[in-house]
Design a protein around this motif. Structure first.
Motif, PDB file in Angstrom:
ATOM      1  N   VAL A 146       8.632 -39.899 -31.949  1.00  0.00           N
ATOM      2  CA  VAL A 146       8.897 -38.785 -32.855  1.00  0.00           C
ATOM      3  C   VAL A 146      10.204 -39.005 -33.614  1.00  0.00           C
ATOM      4  N   SER A 161       8.492 -28.912 -29.958  1.00  0.00           N
ATOM      5  CA  SER A 161       8.111 -29.974 -30.892  1.00  0.00           C
ATOM      6  C   SER A 161       8.451 -29.596 -32.324  1.00  0.00           C
ATOM      7  N   GLU A 179      11.090 -31.678 -34.713  1.00  0.00           N
ATOM      8  CA  GLU A 179      10.722 -32.200 -36.035  1.00  0.00           C
ATOM      9  C   GLU A 179      11.620 -31.644 -37.129  1.00  0.00           C
ATOM     10  N   SER A 202       5.833 -25.919 -25.443  1.00  0.00           N
ATOM     11  CA  SER A 202       5.827 -27.304 -25.916  1.00  0.00           C
ATOM     12  C   SER A 202       5.707 -27.365 -27.429  1.00  0.00           C
ATOM     13  N   GLN A 203       4.880 -26.494 -28.000  1.00  0.00           N
ATOM     14  CA  GLN A 203       4.745 -26.468 -29.453  1.00  0.00           C
ATOM     15  C   GLN A 203       6.031 -26.016 -30.134  1.00  0.00           C
TER      16      GLN A 203
END
Length: 379
Positions: free
Chosen positions: A230, A13, A17, A9-10
């Motif tokens: 986001v 993400s 970004e 998940s990190q």
């Protein structure tokens, strides 16, 4: 190595970004150009045609979808800053295609320049492609790395699968790779529509994802709330983008032939015998069906009535004009036109029969196998 749990998940993400930051730097609002002269300006329709041509080249040379997405992005960025003539559009497109291949493909998969110029049918020599390639790089400041809509599509799809494993429950025979491949084909169709260039690549990819997500869950908006925050996308803009995407995808379906005729076959009805002998018609199977006969069958009347009307000259004359109009009429209007045809010809039926020497056998309305004709009500 594939990451699992929080690490995955990190990672997703971080990729999202980074792609959003890159898109914010490179993306510009698309302003459609209305060509003043056909030989001096590239129209949006010509842009869509050359994008579809680039898509066919991707399949022909067996290149990755990422190559096509990057080539289209380079093409749109170049056309936004340079006013080019339509006669140079193929040369610009093949140069963008070659730049995308050299950026994303492995060295052994990059097609040779002379084979690309020969087999693509671009009409350019290798030296002309190299010169155009240098012009494109100069205008784009040698910066080709941008976040394409396909990048966002793959990131969004991976985030949904990692957080919501039931995404593919409705399609048990489809693997995640096959599912994202199907969404990629839809994205390629949308990239060839200049009406969607007004939206950023992240919004376009999210609209395709949500259209697929809607088939699985009715509360699809609550599933992608985090993605909207986001990406800084307004939900109203996303809904508008979804409508245009759905319209673009539906327009790519293969339409029916323009002369398609729907024939309704009613239940068999027995005709009441009559005393006076009528003219015996040839078997219906040996008579080629005309537009009027097809229309009569589709409106629920027995085929015998259509066969009798085959001998009436005035009706056959109106049949030709009616047949030309059937192609452009809707289904309801088609049936109304047939009703009006019978109402108009009811007064002339006796005169037409005497002219042709044909006596039609008339039955009482209560004994007729045909339903009574009603006047058309004006809506």
């Amino acid at each position: 190595m594939k990451l699992s749990g929080p690490l995955e998940s990190q990672r997703l993400s971080f990729l999202l970004e980074t792609a959003i930051s890159r898109e914010a730097q490179m993306w510009k609002v698309y302003v459609p150009k209305n060509p003043t002269r056909q030989d001096t300006d590239i129209s949006p329709v010509q842009r869509d045609e050359v994008v579809r041509w680039m898509s066919s080249l991707t399949s022909k040379f067996h290149l990755y979808p990422e190559t096509l997405a990057l080539a289209i992005s380079i093409l749109d960025r170049f056309l936004a800053v340079v006013k080019a003539r339509p006669k140079y559009l193929r040369c610009i497109a093949i140069s963008c295609f070659f730049l995308g291949a050299k950026t994303n493909e492995e060295d052994e998969r990059i097609p040779a320049l002379h084979k690309l110029a020969k087999n693509s049918g671009c009409g350019c020599s290798p030296s002309e492609i190299l010169r155009m390639e240098r012009i494109i790089l100069d205008k784009l400041n040698w910066d080709l790395l941008t976040a394409t809509p396909l990048d966002f599509l793959q990131i969004f799809h991976a985030m949904l699968l990692s957080s919501w494993a039931q995404l593919l429950c409705t399609r048990p025979k489809v693997s995640p790779s096959q599912h994202v491949s199907m969404l990629t084909e839809q994205l390629q169709q949308c990239l060839s529509a200049h009406q969607l260039l007004q939206f950023r690549g992240s919004m376009l990819a999210l609209a395709i994802i949500t259209l697929e997500l809607e088939k699985c869950r009715p509360d699809w908006l609550s599933v992608i709330v985090n993605m909207l925050k986001v990406c800084q996308i307004d939900s109203s803009q996303l809904v508008r983008c979804r409508e245009l995407v759905a319209r673009s995808l539906s327009s790519c379906d293969v339409p029916l032939p323009p002369n398609t005729v729907y024939i309704y076959q009613p239940l068999k009805q027995s005709l009441i015998p009559h005393d006076r002998p009528a003219i015996q018609d040839p078997p219906i199977s040996t008579i080629p069906e005309t537009g009027l006969e097809m229309a009569t069958r589709s409106s629920g009347h027995p085929s015998g009535l259509a066969a009798s009307c085959h001998h009436l000259a005035p009706i056959r004359y109106k049949q030709a004009s009616t047949k030309r109009k059937v192609e452009e009429m809707e289904v309801d209007e088609f049936y109304d036109g047939i009703k009006r045809l019978y109402n108009e010809d009811s007064a002339q039926e006796g005169a037409a029969a005497e002219t042709c020497g044909v006596t039609l056998v008339r039955q009482e309305s209560s004994l007729s196998p045909c339903p009574p004709l009603q006047p058309v009500s004006v809506m």
